[in-house]
Design a protein around this motif. Structure first.
Motif, short mmCIF file in Angstrom:
data_model
loop_
_atom_site.label_atom_id
_atom_site.label_comp_id
_atom_site.label_asym_id
_atom_site.label_seq_id
_atom_site.Cartn_x
_atom_site.Cartn_y
_atom_site.Cartn_z
N GLU B 2 0.84 -1.19 0.00
CA GLU B 2 0.00 0.00 0.00
C GLU B 2 0.88 1.25 0.00
O GLU B 2 2.01 1.21 0.47
CB GLU B 2 -0.90 0.00 1.23
CG GLU B 2 -0.41 0.91 2.31
CD GLU B 2 -0.35 0.25 3.65
OE1 GLU B 2 -1.17 0.58 4.48
OE2 GLU B 2 0.54 -0.59 3.86
N LYS B 123 -1.02 -8.25 4.14
CA LYS B 123 -0.87 -6.98 3.44
C LYS B 123 0.43 -6.27 3.76
O LYS B 123 0.93 -5.48 2.99
CB LYS B 123 -2.05 -6.07 3.79
CG LYS B 123 -3.28 -6.44 2.98
CD LYS B 123 -4.38 -5.45 3.20
CE LYS B 123 -5.21 -5.81 4.37
NZ LYS B 123 -6.05 -5.04 5.05
N GLU B 372 -11.59 -7.36 1.11
CA GLU B 372 -11.13 -6.72 -0.12
C GLU B 372 -11.20 -7.62 -1.34
O GLU B 372 -10.56 -7.39 -2.34
CB GLU B 372 -9.69 -6.19 0.05
CG GLU B 372 -9.64 -4.95 0.93
CD GLU B 372 -8.24 -4.68 1.43
OE1 GLU B 372 -7.30 -4.90 0.64
OE2 GLU B 372 -8.10 -4.25 2.57
N SER B 373 -11.94 -8.70 -1.20
CA SER B 373 -12.10 -9.56 -2.37
C SER B 373 -13.60 -9.65 -2.62
O SER B 373 -14.39 -9.58 -1.70
CB SER B 373 -11.50 -10.92 -2.07
OG SER B 373 -12.09 -11.90 -2.87
#
Ligand SMILES: Nc1ncnc2c1ncn2[C@@H]1O[C@H](COP(=O)(O)OP(=O)(O)OP(=O)(O)O)[C@@H](O)[C@H]1O
Ligand SMILES: Nc1ncnc2c1ncn2[C@@H]1O[C@H](COP(=O)(O)OP(=O)(O)OP(=O)(O)O)[C@@H](O)[C@H]1O
Ligand SMILES: [Mg+2]
Lengths: 644, 607
Positions: B2, B123, B372-373
Motif C-alpha cells: 500500500e 498486506k 477486499e475480495s
C-alpha cells in the motif's frame, strides 16, 4: 602467554581498524569530491562568520571607541579600506555595511556547504545500502545460516542510520571544530601569544580525554547494538510466526517475552547514559574553563596594559566562537564512537566471504549425466560470530563430530532421464539438491558431483545455477504481482503469453484467472493470499520459465492434489523433452512413472531401479507402496479401519 | 504494498498528533519536570556568563587592577562546575525519558500487532513492519528527550538574554529582536515542503527494510533463480528514490540554519551602527556595549537552532504519523465488550469464567469472502461436526479447505451465518478461549529459534520435560532429536532453518499434541513427512486423539481414509460427504481422486 594475547588482540584491532577504514573510503566513492567541496565551503563559511566578529571588534574599538592603544586587526583594516574604495560614507556606516556583506557571504557559504554535504552524505548512504544488499546476496547460504534475519535487518537499518548521521553531521562537525580551532588559534596568536598559549593548552587535554572515554563508551554501545539486534529478532520472529502465536493463544506469553527484552534494551541505554553524560559534561566543562582562563588572564593583561580592550573583545569572541563547537565535541565524539561500533557491525557483513563464483570455469553442455560419487557431507556446527570477529561455537557440544548427513552417496542420473527420489524425513534429499546447485559447497575431499563429466566445483556458479531449475521445498514468493513473480528470472518486462504458458503447464493458470486482478494480483511476501498449492505451483511456473536442461523438484507437489500433480508432471515432461528431471516426493504416485527411482535412507541410496523392480525388491519402497495403495474398497483395509 | 505517501492536508506541524504521545509520556512526568528545572537553571547560568565578562572588563580590564580577581574566578568556576553537573543530569534524564517513552510505545505497538487479524500480515510484509516498529518509534521519542530538552534550554537562554538585553539598552535590544519574526517567516515558508519530503523518506525507509527482509529470508530462492543481480538492481532503484527524497529533505533543511545566522549578523551590523551613535552621544558606555555584543553574538546560534529544530520536528512528525497509524489499527476480529467483560481479553484472560470446550463445531449457513475480495469462497456453507469426530477435507487446491479451518479457528469471521462452537456462536466467547482449546498445525511449519525442546513446549508452557518427550515420541519427533547431535537441546536455528522440512512438521505436530486440545486442526500437517513415519503417527495419534474433534486436510489419501467423515470440497461447496467406504462405493468425485493413483499405474505399466 599473556603478552602474546595482548599483541594478538592489538593486531586484530589494527586489522579491523584497517578494514573499517578501507570500508569507509569505499563508501565515499562518488562522494569524495562533494565531500571535499563541502569541507572547503564550510571553511569559507567559518571564515566569513569569523571576519564578522573581527569587524565588530574593530568597530567597537576604533570607530566607536577611538581607542589609542593597541593596533587594530590587520584583516579588519584591510576589509574596511577596501570597502571605502567603493562607497563614501561615514566610517561607522561602512563598517555596518561590511558586517552585512559578510553576513550574506556566511549565508551563501553556509547553505552551499550544507546542501553539498547533504548530497554527499546521501550518496554515501546509498552506497552503503546498495553495498550491503549486494553483498548479502553474494554471501553463501552457509553464512546466512549463521545469522539471524532480525539481527541483520537491525544492522541494515539502525546501523546504517547511525552511519548516515556520521556522514551527515559528525564528521563535518569534527572537521569544522578542527578548522575553527585552527583559524581561531591563528587569529589569537596574531593578537597575543601568551594568551593564545593558554587557549591552546586545552587542546591536547581534550584529545587524550576523548580517546580514553571513547574506548570505554564503545563497549556500552556495542552491548546496546547487540540487545537491539535481539529485540529486532524477537519482533521479526513473532511477526513471521504470527499465526502460530494466534493459534496457541500465546499473545500473553509473547508479550511478556518481548516486554523483558524491551526492558533490557531500555536499561542498557540508561546504563550507558551515565558514561555519556560524563563524557559530554566534562567536555563542556573544559571549554568553559578555557573561556574563564581567557577572561581572567586577558583582563589582567589589559589591566597591565599589555593588550588593548578591543583585542580582548576579539579574543573573547574568538573563544566564544570556538566554544559552541567544542561543547558539541563531547557529544560528537560519543556519537562517533557509536558510529564506529555500527561500522564494525556492518563491516562484519562486508567482510563475509562471498561465494566462490568460479568465473573462468568450464561450461559443459548440461544435458549429460549427473554423477554423485562418494559424496560425504555434514553441516558445520552452528557458530556465532562475536563482536571481535572471532568465531565461537555456540553451545557446548555433546558430540563433537557433526552428524554426517550424506555418507558416501553414489548416484548416477542419465542425461535426459527422470529420477524419482523417495526417502525418509531428514534422510538428506534436500541436501542433495543444495549440493548439486552449490548452495552449500562440497568440501574438496568429500567426493565429487559432476555434470557431463565436469566437476560442479569447476563450473561457473551462475552458469551452473542458470542451467538447473530448482524448485525449493519451501516456497518463497516475492511481494510483487503474480506475473512478475513467475517472470522473475527474465531480465526484461514479463511477456504475458510466456508467463501464461508456463502457468498453464504448472496448472495454475486457471486459478490465477479466477482472481479478481488475474495476473496483476499482488501477493504478499510469504504469498499469504494464495493457497498452499497455488503458491507451490506459482513457484513451479517460475522455475519452468528458466528453460533449464536440468530440473529439480524438491517435494514441490506436496500441497497439490493427485490429479493436478499428474497434470503438472505430464505437462513438464511434454514441455521439457530433453531435460534431466529429478523429482523428490513422498508420494508413490508422483514417482512411479520415473525412469529410475532412488530410495534414500540415512544419507545413502539403499534402493535403486524402476518402479516394478523396486516393488519386486520388497524393501522400503514396497512398504511405502503398500501403505499408500491400501485402497481396496472391498475391505483390504478393513482391519485397519476397524482399528478406530 | 500500500502506498501511505498520501498527500495529507496537514503538511504542517500537527499538535493534535503529538498529543497522542501524552499518555506515553505521562509516567515520565517527574523526569520531565526535573528536566525543565534543569534546563531553566542551566539557561540561567549560561545567560549569566556574559555578565561575568562584563564584570571582568569593567572591574579589571578598565580599572587596570587585578584585585578581587581570585574570588571572581572562584565564583565563575563554581558556576561552570554547577552547569556541568546539571549537564550530566540532563543527559541521564533525557535518556530515561527517551528510552522509557520508547519502551512504552513499542510495547503498545507490540500489543496492537498481537491483536490485529492474520490478514494484516498478508498486506504488510514483516520487514516493512519491523522497520516501522523499530526505527520510527525510536525517532519519535528522541524528540521528546533530546530535541525538546535542548529546545527548551535554548529557548530559555534566548528569553533570558533578550530580557537582559532589553534592560541594558532597550533601543539596541529592539534592533536585535527584530530578527526573530524574519526567521519565523522563513521557517513557515519551507514547512509544508519539508513535511511532504519527510513523509516520503519514512515510507521509503520502511520499504527498504522490507526489501532487506525479503532479500535475506529469500536468499536461497534468489540464488536458485540466479536472480541476485536483478534484485540488486531493483534495490538500487529503491535506494535511488530514497537518495532523491532524502536529498530533498537535506536541501530544505540546509536553508534555515545559515539563513537565521546571517540575519543575526545583519542585526549586529545594524545594532553597531546605532550603538556608535549612542556612544558618540555618551548615552552608552563601553562595558555595556561589550556585554551587548557578547549577548547578541551568543544568541544568534541558539535562535538559529530553534528554527532549525522546528523544521527537524517535521521529520519526526512523519515518523509519528506512522506510529500512530499502527496504534490506530483496528483488529479485524474483536471481542465485544460484554465478551471481554466476562472472559477477559488476550492479555488478561479471566480463565475462571471460561466454560469447558467440548469441541462441537458447526457451520451454519456461512457466507465468506476474504476482505477486499469480491468473490465468495464459501456460499451458504453448512457443516456439523459433533465432538470427538474426525473430519477430513479433501478437494482440489484452492477449493477453500484452509479457508474452512481458518473460519473454525476464528482467524476470520463469516460475513453471514455463524460458526458455532459447542452450540454457541463463537463470537459469544473470547478469541483466546477458543484458541486455548486449539491445536493447529500449519501448512508451512513455523518454528522459533531456540531448542527443539523449547519449540515443543510452546504448545503448553508448563509441561515437564517428560511430557515434552512423550509428545515428541507420539508423533515420532523423537527421531528428529535422536538424529541431532544434542538431542532435545539442539538449536533449530531461525524458523527451524537447521532442520529439514519434514522434521519441522514433526516438531510443530508435537507442539500441537502437547497442547492437548479438544479441537485439532491439521492443515496438510504431514505433507512432507515420509509415509512410514506418517503411518506410525497415525496409529499412535488415532489413540491419543480419540475423543477429540479434528479437522484434517491432506492430499495423500492414506492420511484421510480413516476419518469419521470425509468432505469433498469443490469451489467452496461440499459436494460429497461420507466415510471412506461410502464414498468409494458412491463412485463420485472422491472415487475419481482416489483412482488417480491406480489409473496412473495402468498407464505406466502399459508403457
Ligand atoms: N488472505 C486471503 N485473501 C484473499 N484471498 C485468499 C486469502 N487466502 C486465500 N485466498 C484465496 O481463497 C481461495 C481458497 O484458498 P484456500 O487456502 O482455502 O485453499 P485450499 O483449498 O486450502 O488450497 P490448498 O490445498 O492449495 O492449500 C484461493 O483461491 C486463495 O487464492
Ligand atoms: N542448515 C542446516 N544446518 C544443520 N543441519 C541441517 C541443516 N539443514 C538440514 N540439516 C540436517 O540435515 C539432515 C538432512 O536434511 P534434509 O533437508 O536434506 O532432509 P530431507 O531428506 O530433505 O528431509 P525432508 O523429507 O523432511 O525434506 C537433517 O537431519 C537436518 O536436520
Ligand atoms: Mg527436504
Amino acid at each position: 602467554m599473556k603478552n602474546k594475547d595482548t599483541t594478538k588482540t592489538e593486531k586484530q584491532e589494527f586489522n579491523t581498524l584497517k578494514s573499517k577504514g578501507a570500508l569507509l573510503l569505499r563508501l565515499y566513492r562518488g562522494a569524495k569530491l562533494l565531500f571535499g567541496a563541502s569541507v572547503i565551503l564550510n571553511a569559507l563559511q567559518i571564515a566569513a562568520t569569523f571576519l564578522a566578529p573581527l569587524l565588530v571588534g574593530y568597530t567597537a574599538d576604533f570607530v566607536i571607541g577611538n581607542s589609542v592603544d593597541g593596533a587594530p586587526s590587520g584583516i579588519a583594516v584591510t576589509v574596511i579600506d577596501a570597502a571605502r574604495r567603493f562607497i563614501s560614507a561615514p566610517e561607522l556606516l561602512i563598517c555596518s555595511i561590511a558586517i552585512g556583506v559578510f553576513a550574506l557571504l556566511a549565508f551563501l557559504f553556509g547553505f552551499a556547504y550544507r546542501a553539498v554535504l547533504a548530497v554527499a552524505s546521501e550518496r554515501f548512504v546509498k552506497n552503503l545500502r546498495d553495498g550491503l544488499y549486494e553483498h548479502s546476496m553474494r554471501l553463501p547460504v552457509s553464512w546466512h545460516n549463521r545469522y539471524l534475519t532480525g539481527d541483520l535487518i537491525q544492522r541494515c537499518t539502525t546501523d546504517v542510520n547511525t552511519m548516515r548521521e556520521f556522514a551527515r553531521t559528525q564528521l563535518i562537525i569534527l572537521i569544522r571544530v578542527i578548522i575553527t580551532i585552527v583559524i581561531a588559534i591563528v587569529i589569537v596568536f596574531g593578537i597575543n601569544t601568551r594568551l593564545a598559549l593558554v587557549v591552546s593548552c586545552s587542546i591536547p587535554i581534550v584529545a587524550v580525554y576523548s580517546y580514553v572515554i571513547g574506548k570505554v563508551i564503545s563497549k556500552y554501545f556495542q552491548a546496546n547494538e547487540e540487545v537491539e539486534g535481539e529485540l529486532t529478532t524477537d519482533i521479526q520472529e513473532n511477526l513471521t510466526a504470527n499465526r502460530v502465536v494466534r493459534a496457541f493463544g500465546r499473545e500473553e506469553y509473547e508479550t511478556e517475552k518481548f516486554g523483558k527484552l524491551n526492558e533490557k534494551y531500555t536499561q542498557q541505554w540508561i546504563k550507558s547514559s551515565y558514561i555519556m553524560g560524563l563524557f559530554w559534561s566534562v567536555a563542556d566543562l573544559m571549554s568553559y574553563v578555557t573561556l574563564l582562563a581567557v577572561l581572567s588572564v586577558g583582563s589582567v593583561f589589559v589591566a597591565r596594559g599589555e593588550m588593548s580592550f578591543g583585542e580582548l573583545l576579539v579574543f573573547l569572541s574568538c573563544t566564544q566562537q570556538v566554544s559552541w563547537p567544542v561543547r558539541q565535541l563531547g557529544r560528537t565524539l560519543s556519537d562517533m564512537t557509536k558510529a564506529s561500533v555500527a561500522l564494525g557491525r556492518l563491516n562484519e557483513i562486508y567482510s563475509g566471504k562471498p561465494e566462490t563464483t568460479t568465473e573462468n570455469g568450464k561450461t559443459p553442455d548440461m544435458t549429460g549425466d549427473i554423477v554423485f560419487h562418494n559424496v560425504r557431507f555434514s553441516y558445520p556446527a552452528p557458530v556465532k560470530v562475536t563482536a571481535e570477529g572471532e568465531e565461537v561455537t555456540e553451545q557446548p557440544q555433546v558430540n563433537t563430530e557433526p552428524v554426517d548427513v550424506l555418507c558416501g552417496l553414489d548416484l548416477t542420473i542419465a542425461g535426459g532421464s527422470t529420477l524419482g527420489v523417495l526417502g525418509a524425513t531428514g534422510s538428506g534429499k534436500s541436501t542433495l539438491t543444495y549440493l548439486l546447485t552449490r548452495m552449500w559447497e562440497l568440501p574438496e575431499d568429500c567426493g565429487e558431483i559432476s555434470v557431463s563429466g565436469v566437476d560442479t566445483r569447476e563450473i561457473p556458479l551462475h552458469y551452473l545455477r542458470e542451467n538447473i531449475g530448482l524448485v525449493l521445498q519451501e516456497t518463497f514468493l516475492y511481494s510483487k504481482t503474480v506475473a512478475e513473480n513467475i517472470a522473475i528470472t527474465s531480465s526484461c518486462a514479463p511477456d504475458l503469453d510466456i508467463v501464461r504458458e508456463k502457468a498453464a503447464i504448472a496448472s495454475v493458470d486457471g486459478d490465477i484467472l479466477g482472481f479478481e486482478k488475474g495476473y496483476d494480483t499482488i501477493i504478499g511476501e510469504r504469498g499469504v493470499t494464495l493457497s498452499g498449492g497455488q503458491k507451490q505451483r506459482v513457484a513451479i511456473a517460475r522455475t519452468l520459465l528458466k528453460n533449464a536442461p536440468i530440473m529439480v523438484f524438491d517435494d514441490s507437489m506436496s500441497a497439490v492434489d493427485t490429479d493436478t500433480d499428474r497434470n503438472i508432471r505430464q505437462g513438464i515432461r511434454a514441455a521439457t523433452k530433453k531435460a534431466t528431471v529429478i523429482i523428490i516426493s513422498h508420494r508413490i504416485s508422483t514417482l512411479m512413472a520415473a525412469d529410475k527411482i532412488a530410495v534414500m535412507e540415512d544419507g545413502r541410496i539403499t534402493e535403486f531401479g524402476t518402479h516394478s523392480e523396486l516393488l519386486a525388491l520388497g524393501g522400503h519402497y514396497r512398504r511405502v507402496y503398500d501403505i499408500q495403495s491400501a485402497y481396496d474398497e472391498e475391505g483390504g483395509e478393513s482391519a485397519f479401519l476397524e482399528d478406530k | 504494498m500500500e502506498n501511505e505517501n498520501i498527500r495529507s492536508s496537514h503538511d504542517r506541524l500537527e499538535p493534535k498528533l503529538w498529543k497522542r504521545l501524552l499518555p506515553f509520556l505521562a509516567p515520565s512526568k517527574k523526569l520531565i519536570i526535573a528536566l525543565l528545572v534543569i534546563c531553566i537553571t542551566q539557561a540561567g547560568i549560561e545567560a549569566s556568563y556574559p555578565l561575568f565578562t562584563k564584570y571582568a572588563i569593567n572591574n579589571f580590564a578598565e580599572k587596570g587592577t587585578s584585585q578581587g580577581l581570585l574570588p571572581f574566578v572562584l565564583v565563575y568556576l563554581g558556576a561552570i562546575i554547577a552547569a556541568s553537573i546539571l549537564n550530566m543530569c540532563w543527559v541521564v534524564i533525557c535518556m530515561r525519558i527517551d528510552t522509557g517513552t520508547a519502551k512504552r510505545l513499542r510495547h503498545e505497538q507490540f500489543l496492537r500487532l498481537q491483536s490485529v487479524g492474520v490478514d494484516y500480515f498478508a498486506k504488510h510484509s514483516v520487514g516493512y513492519l519491523t522497520g516501522r516498529f523499530m526505527s520510527d518509534t525510536g525517532r519519535v521519542t528522541e524528540v521528546f528527550a533530546w530535541l525538546l530538552g535542548e529546545a527548551i534550554y535554548i529557548f530559555f537562554i534566548v528569553v533570558v538574554s533578550v530580557i537582559i538585553m532589553l534592560t541594558l539598552s532597550w533601543q539596541l535590544g529592539l534592533i536585535t529582536i527584530a530578527v526573530i519574526p524574519v526567521v519565523v517567516f522563513i521557517t513557515f515558508m519551507i514547512e509544508p515542503k519539508t513535511m511532504r519530503a519527510n513523509r516520503r523518506v519514512r515510507e521509503l525507509n520502511s520499504l527498504i527494510s522490507g526489501s532487506y527482509n525479503e532479500g535475506i529470508t529469500g536468499v536461497k530462492t534468489a540464488k536458485s533463480l540466479v536472480a541476485e543481480e536483478k534484485f540488486t538492481q531493483e534495490f538500487r532503484g529503491l535506494t535511488g528514490d530514497m537518495y532523491r527524497a532524502s536529498r530533498r529533505v537535506g536541501l530544505l533543511g540546509s536553508v534555515i540554519l545559515p539563513a537565521a545566522t546571517s540575519i543575526g549578523l545583519f542585526a549586529v551590523g545594524a545594532m553597531l551602527y546605532r550603538a556608535g551613535i549612542l556612544v558618540d552621544q555618551r548615552l552608552l558606555d563601553y562595558g555595556t556595549l561589550a556585554a551587548f555584543i557578547t549577548f547578541t553574538m551568543a544568541i544568534i546560534d541558539p535562535v538559529a537552532h530553534l528554527a532549525f529544530f522546528y523544521t527537524e520536528l517535521l521529520g519526526y512528525q512523519a515518523a509519528l504519523e506512522r506510529v500512530v497509524k499502527l496504534l490506530d489499527e483496528e483488529p479485524m476480529i474483536t471481542d465485544t465488550p460484554e465478551v471481554t467483560e466476562k472472559y477477559g481479553d488476550m492479555f488478561n484472560p479471566k480463565r475462571e469464567n471460561w466454560e469447558k470446550l467440548h469441541g462441537d463445531v458447526e457451520f451454519s449457513h456461512v457466507w465468506f469472502r476474504y476482505p477486499e475480495s469480491e468473490k465468495y469462497i464459501l456460499e451458504d456453507f453448512c457443516l456439523d461436526v459433533p465432538r470427538g469426530k474426525s473430519v477430513a477435507i479433501v478437494g482440489e487446491t484452492g477449493a477453500g479447505k484452509s479457508t474452512i479451518v481458518n473460519l473454525a479457528c476464528r482467524f476470520y469471521e463469516p460475513e453471514r451465518g455463524a460458526v458455532l462452537i459447542d452450540g454457541r456462536d463463537s463470537r459469544e466467547r473470547s478469541q483466546l478461549w477458543l484458541h486455548s482449546g486449539l491445536g493447529y498445525v500449519l501448512q508451512d511449519p513455523q518454528l522459533f529459534s531456540g531448542t527443539i525442546r523449547e519449540n515443543i513446549r510452546y504448545g503448553r508452557l508448563d509441561a515437564t520435560d517428560a511430557e515434552v518427550e512423550a509428545a515428541a515420541r507420539l508423533v515420532c519427533a523423537d527421531k528428529v532429536a535422536e538424529h541431532c547431535e544434542n538431542g532435545y537441546e539442539t538449536q533449530v536455528g531461525e524458523g527451524g532453518a537447521q532442520l529439514s522440512t519434514g522434521q519441522k512438521q514433526l516438531i510443530s505436530f508435537a507442539r500441537a499434541v502437547l497442547a492437548d486440545p479438544p479441537i485439532f486442526v491439521l492443515d496438510e500437517a504431514t505433507s512432507s513427512i515420509d509415509t512410514e513415519t506418517e503411518r506410525l503417527i497415525q496409529d499412535a495419534i488415532g489413540k491419543a486423539l480419540s475423543g477429540r474433534t479434528s479437522f484434517i486436510i491432506a492430499h495423500r489419501l492414506s492420511t484421510i481414509m480413516r476419518c469419521d467423515l470425509i468432505l469433498v470440497v469443490d469451489d467452496g461447496k461440499v459436494i460429497e460427504r461420507g466415510t471412506h467406504r461410502e464414498l468409494i462405493a458412491k463412485r463420485g468425485r472422491y472415487r475419481e481422486l482416489f483412482d488417480a493413483m491406480r489409473i496412473e499405474e495402468e498407464l505406466s505399466s502399459k508403457k
